[in-house]
Write a protein that holds these residues in place. Structure first.
Motif, PDB file in Angstrom:
ATOM      1  N   GLY A  27       0.818  -1.213   0.000  1.00 41.20           N
ATOM      2  CA  GLY A  27       0.000   0.000   0.000  1.00 41.20           C
ATOM      3  C   GLY A  27       0.847   1.256   0.000  1.00 41.20           C
ATOM      4  O   GLY A  27       0.569   2.214  -0.724  1.00 41.20           O
ATOM      5  N   TYR A  32      -1.886   2.930  -1.983  1.00 40.17           N
ATOM      6  CA  TYR A  32      -3.268   2.551  -1.646  1.00 40.17           C
ATOM      7  C   TYR A  32      -3.529   2.907  -0.191  1.00 40.17           C
ATOM      8  O   TYR A  32      -3.045   2.232   0.717  1.00 40.17           O
ATOM      9  N   ASP A  33      -4.365   3.915   0.018  1.00 41.44           N
ATOM     10  CA  ASP A  33      -4.614   4.363   1.386  1.00 41.44           C
ATOM     11  C   ASP A  33      -5.213   3.289   2.289  1.00 41.44           C
ATOM     12  O   ASP A  33      -4.804   3.127   3.423  1.00 41.44           O
ATOM     13  N   ASN A  34      -6.196   2.553   1.753  1.00 43.37           N
ATOM     14  CA  ASN A  34      -6.879   1.601   2.642  1.00 43.37           C
ATOM     15  C   ASN A  34      -5.973   0.418   2.999  1.00 43.37           C
ATOM     16  O   ASN A  34      -6.133  -0.206   4.030  1.00 43.37           O
ATOM     17  N   TRP A  35      -4.983   0.101   2.146  1.00 47.53           N
ATOM     18  CA  TRP A  35      -4.032  -0.969   2.489  1.00 47.53           C
ATOM     19  C   TRP A  35      -3.098  -0.493   3.591  1.00 47.53           C
ATOM     20  O   TRP A  35      -2.762  -1.226   4.506  1.00 47.53           O
ATOM     21  N   ALA A  37      -3.799   1.661   5.805  1.00 48.98           N
ATOM     22  CA  ALA A  37      -4.577   1.832   7.031  1.00 48.98           C
ATOM     23  C   ALA A  37      -4.673   0.530   7.824  1.00 48.98           C
ATOM     24  O   ALA A  37      -5.018   0.544   9.002  1.00 48.98           O
ATOM     25  N   LEU A  38      -4.352  -0.617   7.173  1.00 53.53           N
ATOM     26  CA  LEU A  38      -4.436  -1.898   7.883  1.00 53.53           C
ATOM     27  C   LEU A  38      -3.347  -2.030   8.956  1.00 53.53           C
ATOM     28  O   LEU A  38      -3.508  -2.782   9.917  1.00 53.53           O
ATOM     29  N   ARG A 119       1.685   9.278   6.673  1.00 51.57           N
ATOM     30  CA  ARG A 119       0.945   8.014   6.785  1.00 51.57           C
ATOM     31  C   ARG A 119       1.710   6.841   6.157  1.00 51.57           C
ATOM     32  O   ARG A 119       1.784   5.756   6.725  1.00 51.57           O
TER      33      ARG A 119
END
Lengths: 658, 150
Positions: A27, A32-35, A37-38, A119
């Motif tokens: 990510g 990939y933001d949602n990856w 965020a894991l 992030r």
């Protein structure tokens, strides 16, 4: 049933960690933001799972569940509860679990204090630490399962090694492990910076508190180990250059180099590749240390052969983590020493020399520790490297290091001149020389030159610290105000260096002025050491919780006055039928008096070991000061965020203009 | 050569020279402090050095421990099952020193052939066998099997 749940939870943790170790990296690279965020929830879930598994193992120990093989081997129903808990990390499987738990703890700490981090960077750090965790969790699950059953269950356990039944050993391993594992945070940051190809002063500022944090715990852990060896092994030694000690000392030395190199990278943007290399190598040595101590390689190279599964796993894991990170470094590391310009005489160079000397010191310890192992593994003979090698070589590296420390204290960033530095330190030099001469005149002895040099070098550190503080304040408008408002990082540095000086002086004085006496004594007899008279007055016997005791009473007189009463013991631990010596120690700021019972002789007398150990407390006092200094420096607001500093600076500006 | 370059060259030379000297000193100290291990059989065969300290190891022979009266000197024999040798030590022995126990001693051979130990080590675990002793015993056993094949 409960232990099986523990094992299942560990497997679950491994699954979660696999997610943490892979998806966020992809990510972060792909955006990939949602990856990304894991990373955070995965790290926290992993922590909770491992904590639960740990609690289950503690429960098995406290409730004496001897159907669990690990409990049966390392505990006993007669063992006091506190030691049943500490027995959890008394051997291989449990200490691995503690290792992983602490790794999860550090990872969660990173997810909590990530406000400053971009992030993608934070996700990378957590993910890299996840990779390490995958390695350790699989190592534990596939080769060293702490929850393995023993069928049929043992009636009672094999007991914890009596040597480990001691309050010092309840906290020593966890402290050391927090330090060891903490170096993985700086490692994660370094790898993340390498992957992103952005090694900046900013990244160094983020790493610094973590590097100092793990170093603090390592310092405390090593000092506790030394102190424990001193009072528990019963012969008054405090450092043996034993491979197990060296294993913890090497990451400490390199971690110290890292902290100093980070300071340059953060302030001046220089030595980026050296700093990154130190961060990687410090963690590599922590891993090496863990495995040297825990894989059984040290007790015997053949332990590798008797349990090939473990040995091979260890090698593969070490190879992957160390090899992988160094390949990444070669590929992505900064190609030049570029960044920040500086002259040959400057604070940068002093700090570089410092970290280089510490790296050399680490290399000499590594050579002495690994060479015998390699030789034996290759079947080329069995050798050991004696403590004199370490003493000689280590002092030879420490002397220039200490000499430079004094100059570094005054040096300026970017450009300085020897002439200016010499004017700055000349009074300090005279003072240190004076202290050494006075000390030697008072102490005497037959090795006055070596002892004098050692004490003089210790004094040199102390005097230059004081002079440095004076220099910093005297030209200010309000010197006293300036004295009480020194930057915290500077105060921390002074306290830590003072601690180092204290340790140096302690080591030197103890080494040159200890008096040892081994003598045959019967109750009623006396022996004399220095101006102390040891009077063996009484001998008695009684029972402890899981051991039998023979206790001697020694009254110690100085100039006819009773000054101390010591009660050294000989214990016989019943489960393993193992005798243990409990020394009687009278601690003091300038001297310790130490009595230990040897063995009973045929005619009712005992062989008795008596020591006069001057300044030995200074060694550990120094470690406490070093840790304290690190602690003070961590809380320097400048390390946390530039924005806070700016706000505070504005606030101060307002107050002073009022 | 420009002055800056000359300065840099000098610094590089100083560093390289310093490292060379340091490496030489370290390796000398290293070589001087290496202690080799010999089993009682190797000592009996005359393989051990006479001028230098070394380490020996074996099982303390049952009934061999003798105290010299009114001193802390003790004499005992150690064996690898093939050969025995006598060790003398003055001082306090470790807690786990017993007859039948595997021990390692550091020291030097005296002119009279007795091994004068400056340090005697027995690990803090009654099941523990120092690795050197374990392999010395294994070697002696292998030697015995070769000598009288059945």
């Amino acid at each position: 049933m409960i232990p099986e749940i523990g094992q299942f939870i560990l497997a679950l943790a491994l699954a979660v960690t696999c997610v943490q170790a892979t998806l966020p990296i992809v990510g972060a690279i792909r955006g990939y933001d949602n990856w990304m965020a894991l990373a955070k929830p995965a790290a926290r879930i992993q922590f909770l799972l491992v904590l639960t598994a740990f609690a289950i193992l503690v429960h098995a120990f406290v409730t004496n569940d001897f159907s669990v093989a690990y409990v049966a081997q390392n505990s006993n129903s007669a063992l006091p509860t506190a030691y049943r808990v500490s027995a959890v990390w008394g051997a291989h499987e449990g200490s691995l679990l503690l290792w992983v738990l602490i790794l999860c703890g550090w990872t969660v700490a990173v997810t909590v204090f990530d406000k400053e981090l971009p992030r993608s960077f934070a996700a990378l750090v957590v993910s890299v630490m996840g990779i390490v965790s995958v390695g350790f969790l699989s190592f534990m699950l596939f080769t060293s399962n702490p929850f393995a059953r023993l069928l049929p269950a043992a009636g009672d356990g094999g007991d914890l090694n009596p040597l480990l039944q001691d309050p010092g050993l309840i906290i020593h391993p966890p402290m050391l492990y927090i330090g060891y594992v903490g170096t993985s945070v700086a490692f994660g940051f370094a790898i993340a910076a390498l992957i992103q190809g952005r090694i900046t002063a900013q990244a160094a500022r983020w790493i610094r508190p973590w590097a100092i944090g793990s170093w603090i715990f390592l310092t405390i852990g090593i000092a506790l180990g030394s102190w424990w060896a001193y009072y528990e092994l019963g012969w008054g030694g405090w450092w043996f250059w034993d491979p197990v000690e060296n294993a913890s000392f090497m990451p400490w030395l390199l971690g110290t180099a890292l902290i100093h190199s980070l300071a340059v990278t953060e302030k001046r943007g220089a030595f980026k590749n050296w700093t990154i290399l130190l961060a990687l190598a410090t963690f590599a040595l922590s891993l090496l240390g863990t495995f040297l101590v825990r894989s059984g390689v040290l007790t015997s190279v053949h332990a590798f052969a008797t349990d090939p599964g473990r040995g091979v796993f260890v090698l593969v894991l070490l190879g992957t983590v160390i090899g992988g990170s160094f390949i990444l470094y070669a590929w992505r590391g900064p190609s030049t020493f570029a960044g920040g310009s500086y002259e040959p005489v400057s604070r940068e160079i002093f700090l570089l020399l410092n970290s280089a000397l510490l790296a050399v010191a680490t290399a000499t310890v590594l050579l002495g520790t690994l060479y015998p192992l390699v030789l034996e593994a290759l079947g080329l003979g069995k050798i050991s490297v004696g403590p004199p090698y370490f003493n000689v070589v280590f002092s030879a590296v420490m002397l220039p290091l200490i000499a430079l420390m004094g100059f570094g204290q005054f040096s300026r960033w970017k450009s300085d001149s020897f002439k200016r530095l010499v004017t700055q330190v000349k009074y300090a030099f005279v003072a240190a020389l004076g202290i050494a001469i006075v000390a030697i005149a008072l102490l005497g002895g037959d090795k006055i030159v070596s002892a004098g040099i050692g004490i003089g070098f210790g004094a040199w550190i102390m005097v230059t610290i004081v002079a440095g503080i004076f220099e910093r304040c005297r030209n200010r408008e309000h010197p006293w105000y300036a004295l009480f408002h020194l930057p915290r990082a500077f105060v921390g540095q002074c306290v830590a260096h003072l601690g180092f000086a204290s340790t140096v002086i302690g080591v030197v004085v103890t080494s040159y002025y200890t008096i040892d006496l081994h003598q045959k004594l019967a109750p009623g007899e006396r022996a004399t050491i220095a101006n102390y008279e040891f009077h063996f007055t009484d001998l008695s016997s009684f029972d402890g919780p899981n051991y039998k005791v023979t206790e001697a009473t020694f009254e110690i007189f100085q100039d006819g006055q009773l000054v101390e009463v010591l009660k050294p013991q000989k214990r016989l631990y019943l489960v393993r039928n193992m005798p243990m010596t409990e020394a009687g120690i009278a601690p003091g700021f300038t001297r310790d008096l130490y009595v230990a019972l040897g063995e009973p002789l045929p005619d009712g007398a005992w062989s008795v070991r008596m020591h006069f150990k001057p300044f030995i407390r200074w060694i550990w006092l120094g470690a406490i000061l070093m840790a304290l200094g690190g602690f003070i420096a961590i809380f320097d607001p400048r390390l946390r965020s530039p924005s806070t500093v700016r706000r505070e600076a504005t606030a101060t500006a307002h107050t002073s203009s009022d | 050569m420009t002055p800056t370059r000359k300065k840099r060259l000098l610094i590089v030379l100083a560093i390289v020279g310093g490292m060379g000297v340091a490496a030489a000193l370290i390796l000398t100290a290293f070589e001087k402090n290496l202690m080799y291990f010999y089993s009682p059989s190797e000592v009996a065969a005359g393989a051990a050095p006479h001028e230098r300290k070394f380490r020996v190891g074996g099982l303390v022979v049952n009934g061999s421990v003798k105290r010299v009266p009114d001193s802390l000197t003790i004499e005992f024999a150690i064996t690898d099952t093939a050969h025995e040798m006598t060790v003398a030590y003055t001082g306090i022995l470790p807690d786990l020193f017993r007859e039948g126990q595997g021990i390692v001693a550091h020291g030097q051979t005296r002119p009279d052939g007795i091994f004068e130990a400056s340090e005697v080590l027995a690990k803090h675990d009654e099941n523990y066998m120092p690795p050197e002793v374990a392999s010395a015993l294994a070697d002696a056993k292998a030697g015995a099997m070769q000598a009288n094949p059945q």
